[in-house]
Design a protein around this motif. Structure first.
Motif, PDB file in Angstrom:
ATOM      1  N   ARG A   1       0.827  -1.214   0.000  1.00  0.00           N
ATOM      2  CA  ARG A   1       0.000   0.000   0.000  1.00  0.00           C
ATOM      3  C   ARG A   1       0.854   1.253   0.000  1.00  0.00           C
ATOM      4  O   ARG A   1       2.066   1.195   0.211  1.00  0.00           O
TER       5      ARG A   1
ATOM      6  N   ALA B   1       4.059   1.894   2.241  1.00  0.00           N
ATOM      7  CA  ALA B   1       4.570   0.599   2.733  1.00  0.00           C
ATOM      8  C   ALA B   1       6.096   0.553   2.760  1.00  0.00           C
ATOM      9  O   ALA B   1       6.692  -0.199   3.541  1.00  0.00           O
TER      10      ALA B   1
ATOM     11  N   LYS C   1       7.958   0.948  -0.555  1.00  0.00           N
ATOM     12  CA  LYS C   1       8.445   0.496  -1.875  1.00  0.00           C
ATOM     13  C   LYS C   1       9.484   1.458  -2.450  1.00  0.00           C
ATOM     14  O   LYS C   1      10.549   1.043  -2.904  1.00  0.00           O
TER      15      LYS C   1
ATOM     16  N   GLU D   1       9.473   7.811  -9.386  1.00  0.00           N
ATOM     17  CA  GLU D   1       8.060   8.041  -9.655  1.00  0.00           C
ATOM     18  C   GLU D   1       7.847   9.437 -10.238  1.00  0.00           C
ATOM     19  O   GLU D   1       7.083   9.620 -11.174  1.00  0.00           O
TER      20      GLU D   1
HETATM   21  P1  ATP Z   1       3.974   5.317  -2.220  1.00  0.00           P
HETATM   22  O1  ATP Z   1       3.138   4.439  -3.038  1.00  0.00           O
HETATM   23  O2  ATP Z   1       3.200   6.350  -1.481  1.00  0.00           O
HETATM   24  O3  ATP Z   1       5.179   5.867  -2.911  1.00  0.00           O
HETATM   25  P2  ATP Z   1       5.769   3.574  -0.854  1.00  0.00           P
HETATM   26  O4  ATP Z   1       5.437   2.179  -0.516  1.00  0.00           O
HETATM   27  O5  ATP Z   1       6.676   3.797  -2.011  1.00  0.00           O
HETATM   28  O6  ATP Z   1       4.451   4.383  -1.032  1.00  0.00           O
HETATM   29  P3  ATP Z   1       7.656   5.120   0.642  1.00  0.00           P
HETATM   30  O7  ATP Z   1       7.591   6.271  -0.298  1.00  0.00           O
HETATM   31  O8  ATP Z   1       8.844   4.267   0.646  1.00  0.00           O
HETATM   32  O9  ATP Z   1       6.372   4.205   0.454  1.00  0.00           O
HETATM   33  O10 ATP Z   1       7.396   5.693   2.107  1.00  0.00           O
HETATM   34  C1  ATP Z   1       7.476   4.890   3.270  1.00  0.00           C
HETATM   35  C2  ATP Z   1       7.270   5.767   4.488  1.00  0.00           C
HETATM   36  O11 ATP Z   1       8.333   6.698   4.575  1.00  0.00           O
HETATM   37  C3  ATP Z   1       5.983   6.586   4.467  1.00  0.00           C
HETATM   38  O12 ATP Z   1       5.450   6.556   5.758  1.00  0.00           O
HETATM   39  C4  ATP Z   1       6.446   7.967   4.107  1.00  0.00           C
HETATM   40  O13 ATP Z   1       5.623   8.936   4.686  1.00  0.00           O
HETATM   41  C5  ATP Z   1       7.835   8.021   4.718  1.00  0.00           C
HETATM   42  N1  ATP Z   1       8.733   8.906   3.956  1.00  0.00           N
HETATM   43  C6  ATP Z   1       8.979   8.873   2.624  1.00  0.00           C
HETATM   44  N2  ATP Z   1       9.889   9.799   2.274  1.00  0.00           N
HETATM   45  C7  ATP Z   1      10.228  10.455   3.410  1.00  0.00           C
HETATM   46  C8  ATP Z   1      11.128  11.521   3.728  1.00  0.00           C
HETATM   47  N3  ATP Z   1      11.872  12.106   2.790  1.00  0.00           N
HETATM   48  N4  ATP Z   1      11.205  11.915   5.023  1.00  0.00           N
HETATM   49  C9  ATP Z   1      10.460  11.325   5.991  1.00  0.00           C
HETATM   50  N5  ATP Z   1       9.603  10.318   5.776  1.00  0.00           N
HETATM   51  C10 ATP Z   1       9.479   9.874   4.497  1.00  0.00           C
END
Ligand code: ATP
Length: 237
Positions: A39, A42, A44, A87
């Motif tokens: 999700r 998560a 990714k 992305e």
């Molecule tokens: P999405 O589909 O939203 O991209 P994702 O699975 O790729 O989701 P990530 O982008 O890896 O998830 O984010 C994982 C967690 O890290 C989330 O809770 C997000 O809020 C947090 N996060 C992402 N980037 C940062 C940042 N630069 N600083 C602090 N927290 C972050």
């Protein structure tokens, strides 16, 4: 068994104090297309950034062809043959499509597919039609294609695509799926991050499901279908 192309072992990654990847481990064999599913939030994207060393894991290791790349500067990781398409599209908006491709060109590397501008225009015919248009005049789908094409001009052996189907028109999503299948046919190894299970199932050989920065499932889509409770717990479908 041949050595995996990429291995993550016990990877812990943080943003400041926020602990995002929690001992994540999985491996990818040469020639595979692996989908990272999970999700929103998560982990990714953080996984992809931790592979590229754009986020440096504080614990654990990332190995490429058996050698540690943990802690290496990201440009060196890229030079080893890892191509990352984030992305958020990264194109030079003031340059034309052709110029964007030229900027991405790297020397030929042994043992990896070698791509030319002509190959890019064959893969992405829309880009050829607009080859002299500036990046900023392009649609989201075209920018996505151009970002991938520019990354391929660096001749990677492992391509990381973060949410390739996100925010593009359905017809382009279909083209994107066909394109990823062509990459596989050319011998590229691909990791995609996806929320779209349907898209992932078309292009990928295997699914790795992440939740809370931990691996919750690693297996085929057929196995995943036999475990609807996993799908319901960790994917938004
Ligand atoms: P999405 O589909 O939203 O991209 P994702 O699975 O790729 O989701 P990530 O982008 O890896 O998830 O984010 C994982 C967690 O890290 C989330 O809770 C997000 O809020 C947090 N996060 C992402 N980037 C940062 C940042 N630069 N600083 C602090 N927290 C972050």
């Amino acid at each position: 068994m041949p050595e995996p192309m990429l291995t993550l072992e016990g990877v812990h990654s943080f943003y400041g104090k926020a602990h995002i990847l929690n001992g994540l481990g999985f491996s990818v064999d040469r020639g595979e297309v692996v989908a990272l599913l999970g999700r929103n939030g998560a982990g990714k994207t953080t996984t992809m950034k931790s592979i590229m060393q754009l986020v440096r894991p504080r614990r654990g290791q990332v190995c490429f062809h058996g050698s540690q790349i943990t802690g290496m500067p990201p440009h060196k990781v890229a030079r080893l043959g890892l191509g990352y398409v984030p992305e958020e599209r990264r194109i030079f908006t003031d340059l034309t499509i052709l110029e964007n491709l030229e900027v991405g060109r790297q020397a030929r590397r042994a043992d990896t597919p070698y791509w030319t501008e002509a190959d890019m225009f064959e893969l992405f015919p829309n880009l050829w039609e607009r080859r002299n248009a500036q990046g900023k005049a392009m649609s989201g789908g075209e920018q996505q294609m151009l970002t991938i094409a520019r990354t391929l001009m660096g001749n990677p052996s492992l391509l990381l695509l973060d949410e390739p189907s996100e925010g593009i028109a359905p017809i382009i999503v279909e083209q994107m799926a066909e394109t990823i299948l062509k990459f596989k046919a050319e011998g590229l190894t691909v990791i995609i991050s996806e929320q779209n299970l349907h898209f992932a199932r078309i292009v990928a050989d295997r699914a790795v499901i992440i939740e809370g920065g931990e691996k919750k499932f690693d297996g085929s889509f057929a196995e995943l279908e036999n475990h609807p409770e996993i799908r319901d717990a960790y994917l938004s479908v």
